[in-house]
Design a protein around this motif. Structure first.
Motif, PDB file in Angstrom:
ATOM      1  N   GLU A   1      -5.762   4.223   8.667  1.00 54.72           N
ATOM      2  CA  GLU A   1      -4.535   3.678   8.092  1.00 54.72           C
ATOM      3  C   GLU A   1      -4.284   2.248   8.587  1.00 54.72           C
ATOM      4  OE1 GLU A   1      -0.181   5.636   7.257  1.00 54.72           O
ATOM      5  OE2 GLU A   1      -1.123   6.002   9.192  1.00 54.72           O
TER       6      GLU A   1
ATOM      7  N   ARG B   1     -11.555   2.517   1.782  1.00 56.33           N
ATOM      8  CA  ARG B   1     -12.026   3.362   2.876  1.00 56.33           C
ATOM      9  C   ARG B   1     -13.041   2.587   3.712  1.00 56.33           C
ATOM     10  NH1 ARG B   1      -8.189   5.210   1.092  1.00 56.33           N
ATOM     11  NH2 ARG B   1      -7.702   7.385   0.587  1.00 56.33           N
TER      12      ARG B   1
ATOM     13  N   SER C   1      -3.124   6.227   2.116  1.00 52.33           N
ATOM     14  CA  SER C   1      -4.249   7.063   1.688  1.00 52.33           C
ATOM     15  C   SER C   1      -4.172   7.376   0.202  1.00 52.33           C
ATOM     16  CB  SER C   1      -4.291   8.364   2.496  1.00 52.33           C
ATOM     17  OG  SER C   1      -3.199   9.204   2.160  1.00 52.33           O
ATOM     18  N   GLN C   2      -2.990   7.235  -0.387  1.00 55.79           N
ATOM     19  CA  GLN C   2      -2.813   7.492  -1.812  1.00 55.79           C
ATOM     20  C   GLN C   2      -2.868   6.222  -2.651  1.00 55.79           C
ATOM     21  OE1 GLN C   2      -2.658  10.764  -2.817  1.00 55.79           O
ATOM     22  NE2 GLN C   2      -3.062  11.055  -0.636  1.00 55.79           N
ATOM     23  N   SER C   3      -3.015   5.079  -1.989  1.00 57.47           N
ATOM     24  CA  SER C   3      -3.007   3.814  -2.717  1.00 57.47           C
ATOM     25  C   SER C   3      -4.379   3.517  -3.316  1.00 57.47           C
ATOM     26  CB  SER C   3      -2.616   2.668  -1.777  1.00 57.47           C
ATOM     27  OG  SER C   3      -2.812   1.410  -2.412  1.00 57.47           O
ATOM     28  N   PRO C   4      -4.425   3.180  -4.599  1.00 56.12           N
ATOM     29  CA  PRO C   4      -5.715   2.803  -5.202  1.00 56.12           C
ATOM     30  C   PRO C   4      -6.191   1.431  -4.737  1.00 56.12           C
ATOM     31  CG  PRO C   4      -3.946   2.458  -6.773  1.00 56.12           C
ATOM     32  CD  PRO C   4      -3.318   3.137  -5.583  1.00 56.12           C
TER      33      PRO C   4
ATOM     34  N   TYR D   1       0.796  -1.231   0.000  1.00 59.26           N
ATOM     35  CA  TYR D   1       0.000   0.000   0.000  1.00 59.26           C
ATOM     36  C   TYR D   1       0.827   1.279   0.000  1.00 59.26           C
ATOM     37  CZ  TYR D   1      -3.498  -3.471   1.234  1.00 59.26           C
ATOM     38  OH  TYR D   1      -4.309  -4.575   1.235  1.00 59.26           O
ATOM     39  N   GLY D   2       2.153   1.156  -0.005  1.00 54.95           N
ATOM     40  CA  GLY D   2       3.002   2.327  -0.055  1.00 54.95           C
ATOM     41  C   GLY D   2       3.206   2.968   1.304  1.00 54.95           C
TER      42      GLY D   2
ATOM     43  N   TYR E   1     -11.272   7.276   6.543  1.00 55.39           N
ATOM     44  CA  TYR E   1      -9.952   6.670   6.364  1.00 55.39           C
ATOM     45  C   TYR E   1      -9.346   6.267   7.698  1.00 55.39           C
ATOM     46  CZ  TYR E   1      -4.931   6.321   5.348  1.00 55.39           C
ATOM     47  OH  TYR E   1      -3.633   5.894   5.240  1.00 55.39           O
TER      48      TYR E   1
ATOM     49  N   ASP F   1       2.313   5.886   2.126  1.00 56.74           N
ATOM     50  CA  ASP F   1       1.092   6.620   2.479  1.00 56.74           C
ATOM     51  C   ASP F   1      -0.102   5.882   1.873  1.00 56.74           C
ATOM     52  OD1 ASP F   1      -0.945   8.337   3.069  1.00 56.74           O
ATOM     53  OD2 ASP F   1      -0.149  10.045   1.929  1.00 56.74           O
TER      54      ASP F   1
END
Length: 325
Positions: free
Chosen positions: A186, A153, A146-149, A141-142, A184, A144
């Motif tokens: 994490e 959510r 929150s930026q992962s497609p 998921y990287g 969101y 961050d």
């Protein structure tokens, strides 16, 4: 054909609206109906004498459904929830375990009933495993998420608000950030957790994962047996004796060995809970049988009979019973 009524969850209004739109396009209303609503509608429906009730949801609501079904002696399948244990012993392939747990827990942002609820790792490999799990989550998921497609959510702000308090800052070794209005949360690891942590008291249903250490498998199993029976359980090990001991000692609905979650993708495997996590099994033929009423019949030709009537003094009992053998 039996008629069916579906009541979608009131916390997923978009999905409910889609069902309400699509079902009438393919089914007659007397065959399949969709009813939307909340507690009032559910209460009214539960007063009706259905032939069968299939409910997916929490254990608390499952008890309400079962009490209502008992009034009409209506059979039920209840797919409920719980905290699903995952064991990683000292012989496990830690890379494989980390990848499977990282995916199994965080897919759909942890919002599926078979997600690993907590992980118990042997003392000798716990620190190494946690580092591998952190790396696996970051790889998926990287830095961050929150930026992962690929990271979902929470289904609603209410659910995000429910999950956020499980995050304990002093035990957070990965993640920990959340944004309730954005729905969101994490991917978050809590380590080392203990049995008294808030996230260990009930199903989290979100991407917050407690990780506990253990030293003795027998002691761990005894602890697991004091908890509610879960819908799923998972073990990572190369030791066949340990695997067999765990599978034979701990009661749960279904699960995997050296995998997570994928048992529910196999249509031939019966799926369902046990005890507090549910009643009844379905999928494939098991589901067909569970939702069917077997009607047993013995049909005799109209011009023949079986003489089973007294007096029996001069009758051959064997010959009397032969037609039924």
């Amino acid at each position: 054909m039996k008629s069916f009524m579906r009541l979608p969850c009131n916390t997923t209004p978009a999905t409910a609206a889609l069902f309400a739109e699509l079902v009438p396009q393919y089914f007659e209303p007397e065959d399949v109906s969709v009813v939307t609503g909340g507690r009032e509608e559910i209460s009214a429906l539960l007063e009706l004498p259905f032939d069968f009730i299939f409910f997916t949801g929490s254990s608390a609501v499952g008890k309400v459904v079962m009490r209502a079904a008992a009034e009409h002696l209506t059979p039920v399948i209840l797919e409920l929830g719980g905290q699903n244990p995952t064991i990683v012993d000292e012989t496990a392939d830690l890379d494989r375990a980390a990848g499977a747990i990282a995916w199994g827990h965080n897919a759909i942002s942890g919002q599926w009933c078979i997600a690993p609820g907590f992980v118990c790792v042997h003392d000798s490999v716990a620190d190494i495993f946690v580092e591998k799990l952190k790396a696996a989550i970051t790889r998926m998921y990287g830095a961050d998420p929150s930026q992962s497609p690929d990271f979902a959510r929470m289904i609603s702000e209410k659910d995000a608000q429910h999950v956020a308090p499980y995050i304990l800052p002093d035990k957070t070794v990965l993640g920990g950030r959340f944004d309730v209005p954005a729905r969101y949360v994490e991917p978050t690891l809590l380590y080392p957790s203990d049995w008294s942590d808030p996230a260990m008291q009930q199903e989290v249903f979100g991407p917050v994962l407690p990780i506990l250490r253990y030293g003795d498998m027998a002691t761990l199993i005894e602890m697991l047996k004091t908890r509610d029976k879960p819908l799923a359980a998972y073990i990572f090990s190369r030791d066949e004796a340990t695997i067999e001991h765990f599978l034979q000692s701990v009661s749960f609905g279904g699960g995997c060995v050296n995998l997570t979650n994928l048992h529910c993708w196999v249509g031939s495997l019966p799926f369902g809970g046990v005890g507090n996590s549910g009643i009844g099994k379905y999928y494939g033929k098991t589901g067909f049988d569970a939702l069917s009423n077997t009607k047993s019949l013995l049909i005799s030709p109209a011009d023949k009979t079986v003489d089973v009537y007294p007096p029996y003094e001069d009758k051959d009992i064997g010959a009397m019973l032969a037609p039924f053998s």
